[in-house]
Design an enzyme around this catalytic site. Sequence first.
Site, PDB file in Angstrom:
ATOM      1  N   HIS A 271     -35.146 -10.650 -27.227  1.00 28.97           N
ATOM      2  CA  HIS A 271     -34.957 -10.193 -28.371  1.00 28.97           C
ATOM      3  C   HIS A 271     -34.565  -8.614 -28.230  1.00 28.97           C
ATOM      4  O   HIS A 271     -34.391  -8.002 -27.473  1.00 28.97           O
ATOM      5  CB  HIS A 271     -36.613  -9.890 -29.020  1.00 28.97           C
ATOM      6  CG  HIS A 271     -36.884  -9.724 -30.343  1.00 28.97           C
ATOM      7  ND1 HIS A 271     -36.498  -8.366 -30.907  1.00 28.97           N
ATOM      8  CD2 HIS A 271     -36.641 -10.646 -31.400  1.00 28.97           C
ATOM      9  CE1 HIS A 271     -36.655  -8.717 -32.461  1.00 28.97           C
ATOM     10  NE2 HIS A 271     -36.756  -9.829 -32.626  1.00 28.97           N
ATOM     11  N   ASP A 328     -38.902 -17.747 -32.191  1.00 30.88           N
ATOM     12  CA  ASP A 328     -38.248 -19.262 -32.286  1.00 30.88           C
ATOM     13  C   ASP A 328     -38.772 -19.959 -31.236  1.00 30.88           C
ATOM     14  O   ASP A 328     -38.357 -21.347 -31.240  1.00 30.88           O
ATOM     15  CB  ASP A 328     -36.843 -18.905 -32.268  1.00 30.88           C
ATOM     16  CG  ASP A 328     -36.246 -18.013 -33.594  1.00 30.88           C
ATOM     17  OD1 ASP A 328     -35.385 -17.276 -33.397  1.00 30.88           O
ATOM     18  OD2 ASP A 328     -36.887 -18.767 -34.608  1.00 30.88           O
TER      19      ASP A 328
HETATM   20  C1  SDX Z   1     -34.381 -13.803 -34.029  1.00 28.22           C
HETATM   21  O1  SDX Z   1     -33.721  -8.978 -34.749  1.00 28.22           O
HETATM   22  C2  SDX Z   1     -34.785  -9.657 -35.150  1.00 28.22           C
HETATM   23  O2  SDX Z   1     -35.846  -9.185 -35.404  1.00 28.22           O
HETATM   24  C3  SDX Z   1     -34.603 -11.172 -35.032  1.00 28.22           C
HETATM   25  C4  SDX Z   1     -35.689 -12.051 -35.277  1.00 28.22           C
HETATM   26  C5  SDX Z   1     -36.275 -11.983 -36.857  1.00 28.22           C
HETATM   27  O3  SDX Z   1     -37.453 -12.123 -36.769  1.00 28.22           O
HETATM   28  O4  SDX Z   1     -35.369 -11.585 -37.588  1.00 28.22           O
HETATM   29  O5  SDX Z   1     -36.932 -11.660 -34.352  1.00 28.22           O
HETATM   30  C6  SDX Z   1     -35.419 -13.665 -35.162  1.00 28.22           C
HETATM   31  O6  SDX Z   1     -33.486 -13.948 -34.399  1.00 28.22           O
HETATM   32  C7  SDX Z   1     -35.103 -14.106 -32.680  1.00 28.22           C
HETATM   33  C8  SDX Z   1     -34.092 -14.146 -31.870  1.00 28.22           C
HETATM   34  C9  SDX Z   1     -33.572 -15.645 -31.685  1.00 28.22           C
HETATM   35  N1  SDX Z   1     -32.570 -15.910 -30.787  1.00 28.22           N
HETATM   36  C10 SDX Z   1     -32.311 -16.510 -29.470  1.00 28.22           C
HETATM   37  O7  SDX Z   1     -33.554 -16.766 -29.070  1.00 28.22           O
HETATM   38  C11 SDX Z   1     -31.187 -16.654 -28.921  1.00 28.22           C
HETATM   39  C12 SDX Z   1     -31.211 -16.367 -27.325  1.00 28.22           C
HETATM   40  N2  SDX Z   1     -31.321 -14.849 -27.370  1.00 28.22           N
HETATM   41  C13 SDX Z   1     -30.448 -14.064 -27.076  1.00 28.22           C
HETATM   42  O8  SDX Z   1     -29.144 -14.469 -27.491  1.00 28.22           O
HETATM   43  C14 SDX Z   1     -30.530 -12.506 -27.332  1.00 28.22           C
HETATM   44  O9  SDX Z   1     -31.616 -12.420 -26.424  1.00 28.22           O
HETATM   45  C15 SDX Z   1     -30.934 -11.813 -28.680  1.00 28.22           C
HETATM   46  C16 SDX Z   1     -29.728 -12.419 -29.488  1.00 28.22           C
HETATM   47  C17 SDX Z   1     -32.093 -12.389 -29.141  1.00 28.22           C
HETATM   48  C18 SDX Z   1     -30.745 -10.402 -28.168  1.00 28.22           C
HETATM   49  O10 SDX Z   1     -29.558  -9.999 -27.849  1.00 28.22           O
HETATM   50  P1  SDX Z   1     -29.142  -8.318 -27.591  1.00 28.22           P
HETATM   51  O11 SDX Z   1     -30.021  -7.733 -27.920  1.00 28.22           O
HETATM   52  O12 SDX Z   1     -27.832  -8.287 -28.102  1.00 28.22           O
HETATM   53  O13 SDX Z   1     -29.079  -8.678 -25.936  1.00 28.22           O
HETATM   54  P2  SDX Z   1     -27.807  -8.903 -25.082  1.00 28.22           P
HETATM   55  O14 SDX Z   1     -27.009 -10.183 -25.577  1.00 28.22           O
HETATM   56  O15 SDX Z   1     -27.098  -7.887 -24.958  1.00 28.22           O
HETATM   57  O16 SDX Z   1     -28.617  -9.256 -23.815  1.00 28.22           O
HETATM   58  C19 SDX Z   1     -28.893  -8.357 -22.608  1.00 28.22           C
HETATM   59  C20 SDX Z   1     -28.844  -9.007 -21.353  1.00 28.22           C
HETATM   60  C21 SDX Z   1     -27.711  -9.642 -21.152  1.00 28.22           C
HETATM   61  O17 SDX Z   1     -27.652  -9.879 -19.714  1.00 28.22           O
HETATM   62  P3  SDX Z   1     -26.781  -8.578 -18.923  1.00 28.22           P
HETATM   63  O18 SDX Z   1     -25.229  -8.556 -19.624  1.00 28.22           O
HETATM   64  O19 SDX Z   1     -27.586  -7.328 -19.144  1.00 28.22           O
HETATM   65  O20 SDX Z   1     -26.396  -8.871 -17.456  1.00 28.22           O
HETATM   66  O21 SDX Z   1     -29.782  -9.965 -21.118  1.00 28.22           O
HETATM   67  C22 SDX Z   1     -29.201 -11.410 -21.096  1.00 28.22           C
HETATM   68  C23 SDX Z   1     -27.850 -10.921 -21.557  1.00 28.22           C
HETATM   69  O22 SDX Z   1     -26.982 -12.092 -20.852  1.00 28.22           O
HETATM   70  N3  SDX Z   1     -29.734 -12.407 -22.185  1.00 28.22           N
HETATM   71  C24 SDX Z   1     -30.137 -13.531 -21.912  1.00 28.22           C
HETATM   72  C25 SDX Z   1     -30.706 -13.973 -23.131  1.00 28.22           C
HETATM   73  N4  SDX Z   1     -30.858 -13.082 -23.833  1.00 28.22           N
HETATM   74  C26 SDX Z   1     -30.535 -12.092 -23.235  1.00 28.22           C
HETATM   75  N5  SDX Z   1     -29.771 -14.467 -20.747  1.00 28.22           N
HETATM   76  C27 SDX Z   1     -30.278 -15.730 -20.928  1.00 28.22           C
HETATM   77  N6  SDX Z   1     -30.996 -16.182 -21.883  1.00 28.22           N
HETATM   78  C28 SDX Z   1     -31.165 -15.575 -23.075  1.00 28.22           C
HETATM   79  N7  SDX Z   1     -31.968 -15.850 -23.996  1.00 28.22           N
END
Ligand code: SDX
Length: 392
Positions: A271, A328
């Site tokens: 998140h 989710d």
């Molecule tokens: C919702 O914003 C809100 O409040 C949203 C929400 C709401 O109520 O409106 O809470 C609802 O959208 C919840 C999130 C649902 N999405 C998912 O579950 C999809 C999987 N999650 C990710 O794609 C990610 O965690 C996000 C999109 C939720 C957040 O992305 P960020 O903040 O842009 O973080 P990032 O992509 O830059 O990740 C940081 C690191 C990275 O690794 P490094 O490059 O630092 O090595 O964490 C890793 C990412 O690769 N990472 C994950 C991951 N999420 C982040 N690795 C594996 N699996 C994951 N799920």
Amino acid sequence: TGGVTTIDAGFKNTSSCKSAITFLDGEKGILRYRGYAIEELAEKADFLEVSYLLIFGELPTKAQNDKFHRDIQKQSLVDTDVKKILDGFPKTAHPMGVVSALTSALTAFNAKSVNVDSEEEMYDAVVKILAKLPVLASWAYRKEEGLPLEYGDSSLGYVENFLKMMFDLPNEEYKSNPVIVEALDKLLILHADHEQNCSTSTVRVAGSSHAGLFASISAGISALWGPLHGGANQAVIEMLEAIKEDGGGYEKYIEKAKDKNDPFRLMGFGHRVYKNFDPRAKIIKVAADEVLADLGIEDPVLDIARGLADVALNDEYFKSRNLYPNVDFYSGIIYRALGIPIPMFTVMFAIGRLPGWIAQWREMRLNKEPIGRPRQVYVGATERPFVDVEKR
Ligand code: SDX
């Protein structure tokens, strides 16, 4: 570059506005709507009461609450001409695309744009969209199933009415199950607002041009559809199903999620704000156990979800990045137990998030926020002369 040189991709370190609606503390995993803890609201209030709180800023008095519920019941009809728009979609259309289009179409059937300074006009628009979105959602589902479209029953409560419009069949008496109604009401409350997330920011920016409320909400529905945002609840169940089909071994998927060269992400994990357990996920996890037990459902996918979470929560890759289950991760398990089909999961998120979008749109307009128009750092071609097509 127009004088602005710092880029904040994804607005990770940018506050877009001042807001008095929802408070998040990502470190401590705190979520409050207008100062009330989500844990209390989920237990003690119903979804329309929470909607009133988010939009108008105070918990409604008994008289206000009864009137709000009644006004919404009376408005749970949609112009029959909207069905002609629905008829144009193929059965295979994803319900999020259908609901976004029909919501925008509501503008055509409620021509008067909303004068946000008029309490009466605002209240009328709020009641209309809260009453009609569930009708449109149920129509999108019934269209996909080839079932006759149902109208609301104004004697029923909000959630009960939605479930009846979704699942009532012409040849059998629809019986609502209080366990399902209660669980869905709680899920809608937990999704109702979440400060400046992607879809809410979309609603605010769309509305900042003074586009109408219904058109701005339609834009929010489209933004929510993405699998990185609300679409994750559908992606989680599809991921868990794939793991089940693949023999249930989730370790392989944990490794895939950690592999930089593999685009696979553990859906439902991580998140932007919460660097701790998403407080909503905690409540939904408990509710999932209760609902499945109450309904006597054994869902192997829930066991896979639990195992996946246990392994991920103890894995250095996830711990070092503060990746926890988010709203989710477990919600789809409950939706499925309630008989809601997977493509409708994100539509359920939209129905829940609707009062938040309305509240944020109203606050943005009442605060007379300027039109949303960020700058850029230009990295394209420098000036060059036109070349005729014969000479290219
Ligand atoms: C919702 O914003 C809100 O409040 C949203 C929400 C709401 O109520 O409106 O809470 C609802 O959208 C919840 C999130 C649902 N999405 C998912 O579950 C999809 C999987 N999650 C990710 O794609 C990610 O965690 C996000 C999109 C939720 C957040 O992305 P960020 O903040 O842009 O973080 P990032 O992509 O830059 O990740 C940081 C690191 C990275 O690794 P490094 O490059 O630092 O090595 O964490 C890793 C990412 O690769 N990472 C994950 C991951 N999420 C982040 N690795 C594996 N699996 C994951 N799920």
